[in-house]
Design a protein around this motif. Structure first.
Motif, mmCIF file in Angstrom:
data_model
loop_
_atom_site.group_PDB
_atom_site.id
_atom_site.type_symbol
_atom_site.label_atom_id
_atom_site.label_comp_id
_atom_site.label_asym_id
_atom_site.label_seq_id
_atom_site.Cartn_x
_atom_site.Cartn_y
_atom_site.Cartn_z
ATOM 1 N N ASP A 98 -8.138 18.845 32.030
ATOM 2 C CA ASP A 98 -7.599 20.097 32.574
ATOM 3 C C ASP A 98 -8.629 20.852 33.432
ATOM 4 N N HIS A 99 -9.694 20.166 33.859
ATOM 5 C CA HIS A 99 -10.729 20.801 34.683
ATOM 6 C C HIS A 99 -11.114 19.960 35.910
ATOM 7 N N GLY A 100 -10.275 19.027 36.299
ATOM 8 C CA GLY A 100 -10.574 18.260 37.509
ATOM 9 C C GLY A 100 -11.662 17.222 37.350
ATOM 10 N N GLN A 101 -11.942 16.837 36.109
ATOM 11 C CA GLN A 101 -13.040 15.894 35.895
ATOM 12 C C GLN A 101 -12.577 14.480 35.566
ATOM 13 N N CYS A 102 -11.291 14.293 35.210
ATOM 14 C CA CYS A 102 -10.876 12.979 34.695
ATOM 15 C C CYS A 102 -9.861 12.261 35.576
ATOM 16 N N GLY A 103 -9.079 12.998 36.357
ATOM 17 C CA GLY A 103 -8.122 12.364 37.262
ATOM 18 C C GLY A 103 -6.796 11.961 36.640
ATOM 19 N N ASN A 115 -5.793 16.716 42.224
ATOM 20 C CA ASN A 115 -5.747 16.960 40.781
ATOM 21 C C ASN A 115 -4.767 18.112 40.543
ATOM 22 N N CYS A 117 -4.106 19.709 37.975
ATOM 23 C CA CYS A 117 -4.558 20.732 37.011
ATOM 24 C C CYS A 117 -5.292 21.875 37.697
ATOM 25 N N LEU A 118 -5.757 21.675 38.930
ATOM 26 C CA LEU A 118 -6.569 22.709 39.582
ATOM 27 C C LEU A 118 -5.843 23.348 40.771
ATOM 28 N N GLY B 31 -8.882 26.067 45.137
ATOM 29 C CA GLY B 31 -8.694 26.389 43.719
ATOM 30 C C GLY B 31 -9.562 25.585 42.775
ATOM 31 N N THR B 32 -10.276 24.586 43.301
ATOM 32 C CA THR B 32 -10.975 23.663 42.399
ATOM 33 C C THR B 32 -12.129 24.317 41.649
ATOM 34 N N LEU B 35 -10.149 28.052 39.652
ATOM 35 C CA LEU B 35 -9.288 27.835 38.479
ATOM 36 C C LEU B 35 -10.083 27.222 37.337
ATOM 37 N N ASP B 36 -11.060 26.378 37.657
ATOM 38 C CA ASP B 36 -11.949 25.829 36.630
ATOM 39 C C ASP B 36 -12.681 26.970 35.918
ATOM 40 N N LYS B 39 -10.161 29.060 33.830
ATOM 41 C CA LYS B 39 -9.721 28.361 32.614
ATOM 42 C C LYS B 39 -10.803 28.388 31.545
ATOM 43 N N GLN B 101 -9.969 13.164 45.125
ATOM 44 C CA GLN B 101 -8.936 14.171 44.881
ATOM 45 C C GLN B 101 -9.470 15.576 45.121
ATOM 46 N N LEU B 102 -10.660 15.863 44.559
ATOM 47 C CA LEU B 102 -11.236 17.204 44.727
ATOM 48 C C LEU B 102 -11.587 17.461 46.182
ATOM 49 N N MET B 105 -8.805 18.707 48.166
ATOM 50 C CA MET B 105 -8.374 20.070 47.833
ATOM 51 C C MET B 105 -9.378 21.120 48.306
ATOM 52 N N TYR B 238 -19.605 10.450 41.509
ATOM 53 C CA TYR B 238 -18.861 11.517 40.835
ATOM 54 C C TYR B 238 -19.725 12.263 39.821
#
Lengths: 210, 327
Positions: A98-103, A115, A117-118, B31-32, B35-36, B39, B101-102, B105, B238
Motif C-alpha cells: 500500500d506504499h508503492g513498493q511492491c507492485g 501503482n 495504491c498511490l 501523488g507517489t 500519499l505515501d 498514509k 510504475q512510479l 506517475m 529499485y
C-alpha cells in the motif's frame, strides 16, 4: 499501518451515509472559493473555465474500468486501489504494501502501468483504467496470462496480477528485449516466493512473439 | 490517511492562491510521495489541490538550455531523445530511480520535493527534529547506516533529498522556475533551493507558502553532453542510493577544461562539490586526478558509527563515474 485505519473503512464495507443529513455534494468553486479568490477583472467566461471543482465527503465518482463506466460513492481519500477492491469488488488487483513498493496493485491508466495504491480514485475520472480482469477476451486468456501458466510464473499467486499487468506494459514499451532488460524493467514488482526466473521467461516469450 | 477535500485547480493562480490562504493544504501531482507520507501519518493536509491540469509541460531546447515543465513525468523525461543525447546524467538519474510504475506517475516537480527516508523520520513513534522540531534526533547515535556524512548538524543527519534527479540537476547548474500566487516568477539554482539542516531541519527548501515549481532549466554545455549518473545501492535496482555521483567533464587533448561534480546519498542535500571540481580542472584526465578529486570531495565528511563506510564508498563511486565519462 493497518488497511482499516488508512482507508477509514472496514474491509469490504464501503461507507454509506448513515442518514439523510450526510449528503454527498459537489461544490462549484465559483461559489465560496470563487468569491474569495476571483480577481475582480477576470471575465465571466474565463472564470467558468479557470475555476474548477472542490469535492468533500462522500460524493459520486465515475470511473471507466475495462471499458465500462462504473459509479461509486466515496470520499476523495479513497485510492484507486481501494475503489477497485472495496467499492467495485474487482479484487484481482492486490494490496501488498500500500506504499508503492511492491507492485501488487499495478494497473494500466490510459495505457501506462501505475501503482493504484498511490493515486486517488477521484483523480482518475475520465481515464481508461485496465485491471487484470480486463485482459482476457471472454474465455480466451491474454498471451501474458497463458505464458505465466506455461512457465509456472508464480507460486502463491499474490503478486501475479501485478506481475502480469506490468509484464504486458513492459513488452508494449519495448523493455523486454533481453533477460537483463526485462529484470530491470520488471523490478517494480516483487515476488516473495522467488518465481523471478519463470516470470522473466514468461515475459520474454511474449516479447519474442510481439 | 486523514480525510481531506480535493480541488482540481483550474489555473496556476487559483492553485497558488488556495495554498497561500491555507498553508496546511498541499498540491498533488503524481501523488507517489504525498500519499505515501499521508498514509504513514507523517503529513496531514485538510485539502489537496490537484495541479495535473496545469500547463507546466514540455521538454524543449531554449536559449537558456533544456527547459522541462514541472508536470512532465519521470519516465517521459528519462526516455526523451534530447535528454538522452544532450544531458545523459539527467536521463540516467531518472531511469535508475524508483520503478517503471512510479516513474510513469511521479512528476518532475514532485521528485524534487520528495522527503527523507530516514527511519526515525518515517516512524512517528520516534522523536525527530525534522518532523517535530525540538524533539531530538535518535539517528545521531542510532541506526544511521544510510544517513549523511556531509552537511550534517547536531539536529539532523538525514539525507533530506533521497532521490537521484536533483543530484544530476545540481551538478549541471540547473535552475528552478518558481511561481507565487501573484503569478510572479523567480529563478532559483538547484544548489540554492535546498537548505542545510542547521538548527531548523524542518525547513528543507526555499519555497514560500503556496509557491509552485513550474519548470527546471539546464544550461547546454560540453560537460553536460559528456555527463553520467552512477548509483550504488544495496540491491541492483529499485532502491535508494547508498552513494551516487553525477559528473560532467569537458576534456580536450587529455586535459580537463571544465568539470561538474555532485554527490547523492551522502549529503543532507544534493551535494555539489566545488572542491572536487577545483581538483579536476586543468589536470590530466587520469585515475590519479580522479582519486585526488574524490578525496577533496569527502574531506569535510563527519561519519558516524554506522555510516563511516560511506566516505570510502562515495569516493570510489565518484572515481567510477569520472572514469566512465573520461573513457
Amino acid at each position: 499501518m493497518s488497511t482499516v485505519s488508512s482507508s477509514g473503512t472496514p474491509e469490504g464495507t464501503p461507507p454509506h451515509p448513515e442518514d439523510g443529513t450526510r449528503r454527498s455534494f459537489m461544490k462549484q468553486a465559483g461559489g465560496l472559493l470563487g468569491l474569495a479568490l476571483a480577481p475582480p477583472l477576470v471575465a465571466q467566461a474565463e472564470r467558468l473555465t479557470a475555476y474548477s471543482k472542490t469535492v468533500e465527503g462522500v460524493t459520486s465518482l465515475q470511473l471507466k474500468i475495462n471499458g465500462t463506466v462504473r459509479t461509486i460513492q466515496a470520499e476523495p481519500r479513497v485510492t484507486l486501489l481501494d475503489a477497485l477492491r472495496e467499492y467495485l469488488d474487482l479484487t484481482g488487483t492486490k494490496k501488498g504494501c500500500d506504499h508503492g513498493q511492491c507492485g501488487a496493485c499495478t494497473v494500466h491508466v490510459d495505457g501506462r502501468r501505475i501503482n493504484s495504491c498511490l493515486t486517488l480514485a477521484v483523480m482518475n475520472q475520465g481515464k481508461e483504467i485496465t485491471t487484470i480482469e480486463g485482459l482476457a477476451q471472454g474465455e480466451a486468456l491474454h498471451p501474458m496470462q497463458e505464458a505465466f501458466l506455461k512457465h509456472d510464473g508464480f507460486q502463491c499467486g499474490y503478486c501475479t496480477p501485478g506481475q502480469i499487468m506490468s509484464g504486458v506494459a513492459c513488452v508494449k514499451e519495448g523493455h523486454a528485449s533481453s533477460d537483463d532488460q526485462t529484470r530491470e524493467w520488471m523490478s517494480g514488482n516483487l515476488c516473495r516466493c522467488g518465481a523471478y526466473p519463470n516470470i522473466v521467461a514468461a515475459v520474454r516469450e511474449v516479447a519474442g512473439k510481439a | 490517511m486523514n480525510n481531506f477535500s480535493y480541488t482540481q485547480a483550474g489555473s496556476a493562480k487559483e492553485a497558488t492562491g488556495l495554498l497561500k490562504d491555507k498553508p496546511q493544504a498541499a498540491y498533488i501531482a503524481g501523488g507517489t510521495t504525498l500519499l505515501d507520507l499521508m498514509k504513514a501519518n507523517l503529513e496531514e493536509h485538510p485539502q489537496l489541490v490537484d495541479i495535473n491540469t496545469m500547463p507546466f509541460k514540455g521538454i524543449e531546447q531554449t536559449k537558456d538550455g533544456l527547459r522541462i515543465g514541472a508536470m512532465e513525468r519521470m519516465s517521459d523525461v528519462g526516455e526523451n531523445k534530447l535528454v538522452l543525447e544532450q544531458y545523459p546524467a539527467i536521463s540516467e538519474s531518472l531511469l535508475l530511480a524508483a520503478s517503471p510504475q512510479l516513474r510513469n506517475m511521479a512528476s518532475i516537480g514532485g521528485n524534487i520535493l520528495q522527503r527523507t527516508r530516514c527511519g526515525y523520520f518515517r516512524d512517528p513513534a520516534f522523536p525527530c527534529n525534522k518532523r517535530v522540531p525540538g524533539s531530538g534526533c535518535p539517528a545521531l547515535e542510532g541506526d544511521n547506516h544510510n544517513l549523511a556524512v556531509l552537511g550534517t548538524s547536531d539536529s539532523c543527519i538525514a539525507t533530506a533529498y533521497p532521490g537521484d534527479l536533483s543530484v544530476a540537476l545540481a551538478a549541471l547548474d540547473a535552475v528552478l522556475t518558481l511561481e507565487n500566487q501573484k503569478g510572479k516568477q523567480r529563478q532559483v539554482p538547484v544548489t540554492e533551493f535546498y537548505l542545510l539542516p542547521g538548527k531548523t531541519p524542518q525547513k528543507e527548501n526555499v519555497l514560500e507558502p503556496g509557491e509552485l515549481i513550474v519548470a527546471v532549466t539546464i544550461p547546454a554545455a560540453a560537460h553536460a553532453r559528456r555527463s553520467t549518473y552512477f548509483k550504488v545501492r544495496e540491491r541492483a535496482s529499485y532502491a535508494y542510493a547508498l552513494a551516487s555521483a553525477a559528473v560532467g567533464l569537458d576534456v580536450q587533448g587529455g586535459t580537463i577544461r571544465a568539470a561538474r561534480v555532485a554527490l547523492g546519498g551522502v549529503g543532507t542535500k544534493p551535494w555539489r562539490s566545488p572542491e572536487a571540481e577545483k581538483a579536476l580542472v586543468g589536470q590530466p584526465a587520469t585515475e590519479a586526478t580522479f582519486r585526488a578529486a574524490a578525496a577533496a570531495a569527502l574531506r569535510g565528511a563527519q561519519p558516524r558509527k554506522e555510516n563511516a563506510f560511506k566516505v570510502e564508498l562515495a569516493q570510489n563511486t565518484l572515481v567510477q563515474a569520472l572514469m566512465k565519462v573520461a573513457g
